[in-house]
Design a protein around this motif. Structure first.
Motif, PDB file in Angstrom:
ATOM      1  N   SER A 105       0.853  -1.192   0.000  1.00 10.46           N
ATOM      2  CA  SER A 105       0.000   0.000   0.000  1.00 10.46           C
ATOM      3  C   SER A 105       0.884   1.235   0.000  1.00 10.46           C
ATOM      4  O   SER A 105       1.684   1.428   0.912  1.00 10.46           O
ATOM      5  N   THR A 106       0.793   2.035  -1.037  1.00  8.30           N
ATOM      6  CA  THR A 106       1.691   3.166  -1.178  1.00  8.30           C
ATOM      7  C   THR A 106       1.140   4.401  -0.478  1.00  8.30           C
ATOM      8  O   THR A 106      -0.064   4.573  -0.331  1.00  8.30           O
ATOM      9  N   LEU A 107       2.055   5.270  -0.082  1.00 12.36           N
ATOM     10  CA  LEU A 107       1.675   6.528   0.548  1.00 12.36           C
ATOM     11  C   LEU A 107       1.160   7.501  -0.516  1.00 12.36           C
ATOM     12  O   LEU A 107       1.539   7.418  -1.682  1.00 12.36           O
ATOM     13  N   PRO A 108       0.309   8.445  -0.116  1.00 10.37           N
ATOM     14  CA  PRO A 108      -0.155   9.458  -1.069  1.00 10.37           C
ATOM     15  C   PRO A 108       1.010  10.296  -1.577  1.00 10.37           C
ATOM     16  O   PRO A 108       2.035  10.457  -0.900  1.00 10.37           O
ATOM     17  N   LYS A 109       0.846  10.867  -2.761  1.00 14.17           N
ATOM     18  CA  LYS A 109       1.919  11.599  -3.434  1.00 14.17           C
ATOM     19  C   LYS A 109       2.447  12.749  -2.596  1.00 14.17           C
ATOM     20  O   LYS A 109       3.663  12.962  -2.504  1.00 14.17           O
ATOM     21  N   HIS A 110       1.536  13.514  -1.951  1.00 11.60           N
ATOM     22  CA  HIS A 110       2.000  14.675  -1.184  1.00 11.60           C
ATOM     23  C   HIS A 110       2.847  14.249   0.004  1.00 11.60           C
ATOM     24  O   HIS A 110       3.791  14.950   0.390  1.00 11.60           O
ATOM     25  N   ALA A 111       2.554  13.077   0.585  1.00 10.30           N
ATOM     26  CA  ALA A 111       3.336  12.583   1.716  1.00 10.30           C
ATOM     27  C   ALA A 111       4.734  12.173   1.263  1.00 10.30           C
ATOM     28  O   ALA A 111       5.733  12.454   1.939  1.00 10.30           O
ATOM     29  N   VAL A 112       4.827  11.505   0.120  1.00  9.80           N
ATOM     30  CA  VAL A 112       6.125  11.103  -0.415  1.00  9.80           C
ATOM     31  C   VAL A 112       6.965  12.331  -0.738  1.00  9.80           C
ATOM     32  O   VAL A 112       8.180  12.361  -0.479  1.00  9.80           O
ATOM     33  N   GLN A 113       6.331  13.371  -1.285  1.00  8.99           N
ATOM     34  CA  GLN A 113       7.057  14.607  -1.596  1.00  8.99           C
ATOM     35  C   GLN A 113       7.635  15.242  -0.337  1.00  8.99           C
ATOM     36  O   GLN A 113       8.767  15.716  -0.331  1.00  8.99           O
ATOM     37  N   VAL A 114       6.850  15.245   0.735  1.00 12.56           N
ATOM     38  CA  VAL A 114       7.318  15.811   1.998  1.00 12.56           C
ATOM     39  C   VAL A 114       8.473  14.988   2.554  1.00 12.56           C
ATOM     40  O   VAL A 114       9.506  15.534   2.978  1.00 12.56           O
ATOM     41  N   ILE A 115       8.323  13.664   2.558  1.00 15.43           N
ATOM     42  CA  ILE A 115       9.373  12.783   3.071  1.00 15.43           C
ATOM     43  C   ILE A 115      10.651  12.958   2.271  1.00 15.43           C
ATOM     44  O   ILE A 115      11.759  13.008   2.824  1.00 15.43           O
ATOM     45  N   ARG A 116      10.516  13.070   0.943  1.00 15.09           N
ATOM     46  CA  ARG A 116      11.681  13.293   0.080  1.00 15.09           C
ATOM     47  C   ARG A 116      12.408  14.583   0.478  1.00 15.09           C
ATOM     48  O   ARG A 116      13.634  14.607   0.642  1.00 15.09           O
TER      49      ARG A 116
END
Length: 207
Positions: A105-116
């Motif tokens: 189950s992948t994280l939402p795009k905005h969450a991945v952007q923040v983590i990056r």
């Protein structure tokens, strides 16, 4: 109840969502999610004593998001585990982002952007302080507040009028969650409490 599982092996990580955690993260606006991640990174770097999920949750709810403090605390614990484990495995930003997208189950795009962004800006510092972080097995004092009150009456006494002191200790547990612990003391108990603090201060002066 939900859970996240991150399994790191040979610089790979699998993401498993046991009950809608990714959906909970999807509800959190990007600015609040970024603030949560930054607080976690600062805690892992020992710049702040903990993460005030209760205060952050209240502001998120005020913004109209349906999330409770328990859900937010679980997300914070998961992100803390993610960042600290990625630091121990010395993952680069791209490796971390790739592994986040390779799970069930992948994280939402905005969450991945923040983590990056957060990992790219501050991730390396965690690796330096991770050994010290592993030594933290007890909570940490954050703040203390007190107030003097007078009990005017009770079920058995209409004119009680005895003074008491209410003390609220703000502490961060080993995972970084900040909580308040309140208790009341009689005046003799408070005097004994104060005397022990003076004894501690005297001992510290000799160190």
């Amino acid at each position: 109840i939900y859970y996240f599982i991150y399994v790191f092996a040979s610089d790979r990580c699998c993401f498993s969502d046991g009950g809608g955690a990714a959906d909970k993260i999807r509800l959190i606006p990007q600015d609040f999610f970024a603030e949560l991640c930054e607080q976690i990174i600062q805690h892992l770097n020992h710049k702040i004593p903990g993460i005030n999920t209760a205060e952050l949750c209240q502001r998120i709810q005020t913004a109209g998001v349906d999330i409770n403090v328990g859900d937010l605390a679980k997300i914070a614990n998961t992100l803390s585990f993610l960042f600290s484990t990625a630091a121990r495995n010395n993952l680069s930003t791209e490796e971390l982002v790739t592994t986040l997208g390779s799970g069930v189950s992948t994280l939402p795009k905005h969450a991945v952007q923040v983590i990056r962004h957060v990992w790219n800006e501050q991730g390396k510092a965690i690796a330096v302080s991770e050994d010290a972080g592993n030594m933290a097995t007890v909570g940490q004092f954050v703040d203390m507040k007190w107030k003097l009150g007078v009990a005017m009456s009770s079920d058995t006494c209409r004119s009680l009028k005895y003074p008491y002191v209410t003390v609220t200790l703000t502490v961060a547990d080993p995972s970084g969650q900040i909580t308040d612990k309140s208790f009341e003391m009689t005046i003799p108990q408070f005097k004994n409490f104060f005397r022990q603090f003076k004894e501690m201060a005297s001992v510290l002066e000799t160190v």
